[in-house]
Design an enzyme around this catalytic site. Structure first.
Site, mmCIF file in Angstrom:
data_model
loop_
_atom_site.group_PDB
_atom_site.id
_atom_site.type_symbol
_atom_site.label_atom_id
_atom_site.label_comp_id
_atom_site.label_asym_id
_atom_site.label_seq_id
_atom_site.Cartn_x
_atom_site.Cartn_y
_atom_site.Cartn_z
ATOM 1 N N LYS A 1 -4.802 2.804 8.132
ATOM 2 C CA LYS A 1 -4.902 4.223 7.779
ATOM 3 C C LYS A 1 -5.080 4.412 6.274
ATOM 4 C CE LYS A 1 -1.166 6.972 7.244
ATOM 5 N NZ LYS A 1 -1.253 7.935 6.114
ATOM 6 N N ASN A 2 -4.197 3.833 5.490
ATOM 7 C CA ASN A 2 -4.213 4.099 4.053
ATOM 8 C C ASN A 2 -5.415 3.473 3.350
ATOM 9 O OD1 ASN A 2 -1.861 5.651 4.148
ATOM 10 N ND2 ASN A 2 -0.548 3.859 3.958
ATOM 11 N N CYS B 1 3.251 14.556 4.902
ATOM 12 C CA CYS B 1 4.671 14.465 5.268
ATOM 13 C C CYS B 1 5.574 14.792 4.084
ATOM 14 C CB CYS B 1 4.994 13.052 5.758
ATOM 15 S SG CYS B 1 4.290 12.654 7.368
ATOM 16 N N ARG C 1 6.318 13.434 -4.556
ATOM 17 C CA ARG C 1 5.104 12.649 -4.784
ATOM 18 C C ARG C 1 4.194 13.440 -5.730
ATOM 19 N NH1 ARG C 1 3.059 10.657 1.064
ATOM 20 N NH2 ARG C 1 3.517 12.796 1.679
ATOM 21 N N MET D 1 1.630 14.692 -8.819
ATOM 22 C CA MET D 1 0.275 14.290 -9.202
ATOM 23 C C MET D 1 0.187 13.887 -10.673
ATOM 24 S SD MET D 1 -1.943 14.423 -6.706
ATOM 25 C CE MET D 1 -3.474 14.587 -7.626
ATOM 26 N N LEU E 1 0.817 11.239 -12.491
ATOM 27 C CA LEU E 1 0.200 9.973 -12.857
ATOM 28 C C LEU E 1 -1.305 9.987 -12.612
ATOM 29 C CD1 LEU E 1 2.847 7.388 -11.596
ATOM 30 C CD2 LEU E 1 2.502 8.248 -13.914
ATOM 31 N N ASP F 1 7.260 2.480 4.297
ATOM 32 C CA ASP F 1 6.674 2.951 5.558
ATOM 33 C C ASP F 1 7.233 2.221 6.775
ATOM 34 O OD1 ASP F 1 5.154 4.881 4.389
ATOM 35 O OD2 ASP F 1 3.240 3.835 4.566
ATOM 36 N N VAL G 1 12.073 4.446 -2.711
ATOM 37 C CA VAL G 1 10.746 5.004 -2.954
ATOM 38 C C VAL G 1 10.707 6.505 -2.664
ATOM 39 C CG1 VAL G 1 8.285 4.813 -2.423
ATOM 40 C CG2 VAL G 1 9.721 2.753 -2.439
ATOM 41 N N ARG H 1 -0.932 11.449 13.164
ATOM 42 C CA ARG H 1 -1.530 11.297 11.837
ATOM 43 C C ARG H 1 -1.824 9.839 11.522
ATOM 44 N NH1 ARG H 1 1.806 12.228 7.676
ATOM 45 N NH2 ARG H 1 -0.023 11.725 6.434
#
Length: 417
Positions: free
Chosen positions: A22-23, A117, A122, A124, A126, A305, A327, A397
């Site tokens: 997926k990633n 999710c 998380r 933006m 960076l 994950d 994380v 997803r």
């Protein structure tokens, strides 16, 4: 809202083929905006996140065509749009990868702040820091990231944290920037290496992916190609835990063993039998699950994950385990749903202490995010009685036909509206 109805306990047996990552797919599809001509991607999973991104590219003017279940063809015309609206990106975190690609292709981009999710912070910053150092002008206004540039020039960029998304976004943009870009303290995940390999196949000059430092020499043009995406290491790990938690016996096919070494090592520590062979990885669940401690870290550490799936497994261990989530701080919220099934888990900050129980029991639970949803499905397979896992959209997803694959392995599972 769809839900999964699962009757347990089940014992998973047989072989399962893992879908494309997926990633990796999301980053590579976004990077395809840079290519002239036709790009054909193989081993692409038709999961919800990929379909949403495909729809966004179509709305920008890209010719998107599925040639079969796993092959995606992309043709980018000379003129495409540069705006991705809130309604398009609200369900997809990876839409932020369009920022670097659109800036490189169009010199301008306007993208709604991404969704996805709610597993923790998380930001933006960076992404913005790196692209700004390449010469882009970026602001956030009314929920949109607005960016433009005249010339992009290579720069030396140090990431304060090895963010996967920021590494990918900067790498995509730098591939066509003037001169050399040196990225330091970057993410080292296999998906980063796959993106670099794809960009190099287009004609980019990228070295060092998979290490702390990536060096990129910008080129003027990138040409479309045919490329196969790596297998999904998180889906592989999920089915490995599925074999462990149901005391089953599964051959996991289409997997790269080195990508899941951290997961394999922890499962072996918990008493799971794992054997690598020419066909894949054989996983046999133990009669007694041993308690272990897990600490999530950026790759090559234990992946965040896979933390939720491991929590479900350790809920049935014989003894006390501990998980430290380093994380994403909200990932431990899964504990509240597992406790509905009889698990004994105490959460303090970023740490969960799990006192293993003899049995879990069927219950109605809600998938709070993608990986938590997968963990609840695994718990339901091992639990006594019937469970219903709600908010199935979260699971869709990232997992392709999860109920079909589990049914193939012997699970009593069905999708219902």
């Amino acid at each position: 809202m769809s839900r999964l109805i699962i009757k347990g306990p089940s014992r998973l047996e047989g072989s399962i083929k893992i879908s494309g990552a997926k990633n990796a797919a999301l980053a590579i599809i976004s990077a395809s905006l840079l290519a002239e001509g036709e790009t054909v991607l193989e081993n692409v999973p038709q999961i919800q996140d990929v379909m949403i991104l495909s729809d966004i590219l179509s709305s920008l003017g890209v010719d998107v065509c599925w040639m079969d279940e796993e092959i995606l063809r992309l043709r980018v015309p000379e003129e495409i749009d540069h705006v991705a609206t809130y309604y398009q990106v609200k369900r997809l975190r990876a839409s932020n990868l369009l920022l670097g690609a659109l800036l490189a292709r169009k010199r301008v981009a306007e993208i709604s702040l991404p969704g996805g999710c709610q597993i923790g912070s998380r930001p933006m910053d960076l992404h913005i820091k790196g692209l700004t150092q390449l010469g882009c002008q970026i602001s956030i206004e009314h929920g949109y990231i607005k960016a433009s540039r005249s010339r992009m020039r290579g720069a030396r960029i140090y990431l304060d944290f090895p963010s996967v998304g920021a590494t990918e976004n900067i790498m995509i943009a730098a591939a066509v920037a003037e001169g050399q870009t040196i990225l330091e303290n970057v993410a080292k995940e296999p998906e980063i290496v796959d993106l670099a390999s794809f960009l190099n196949a287009l004609g980019a000059k990228i070295r060092g992916a998979g290490t702390d430092v990536i060096k990129i020499t910008g080129v003027k043009r990138l040409q479309g190609t045919r490329y196969g995406i790596i297998p999904d290491r998180i889906e592989a790990g999920t089915f490995m835990v599925g074999a462990a938690i149901t005391r089953g016996n599964i051959l996991v096919e289409n997997v790269i063993p080195t990508h899941i070494k951290p997961v394999s090592a922890k499962l072996q520590e918990a008493g799971v039998y794992i054997e690598e062979n020419d066909l894949g990885i054989r996983v046999i669940g133990p009669e007694t699950i041993k308690p272990i401690d897990v600490k999530t870290l950026p790759y090559p550490g234990f992946p965040t994950d896979m933390q939720s799936q491991m929590m479900a497994l350790l809920a049935l261990a014989e003894g006390t385990s501990m998980i430290m989530e380093n994380v994403f701080e909200n990932r431990l919220q899964l504990a509240h749903e597992l406790k509905r099934m009889g698990a004994k888990i105490k959460v303090e900050g970023r740490t969960a202490v799990i006192l293993g129980v003899e049995k879990l029991y069927g219950a109605s639970v809600k998938a709070l995010d993608l990986r938590a949803g997968a963990a609840l499905v695994l718990a339901a397979l091992a639990a006594e009685g019937q469970s219903e896992v709600h908010n199935l959209e979260s699971i869709d997803r990232g997992y392709l036909n999860i109920e079909r694959k589990l049914s193939h392995l012997g699970a009593d599972i069905m999708r219902a509206d």
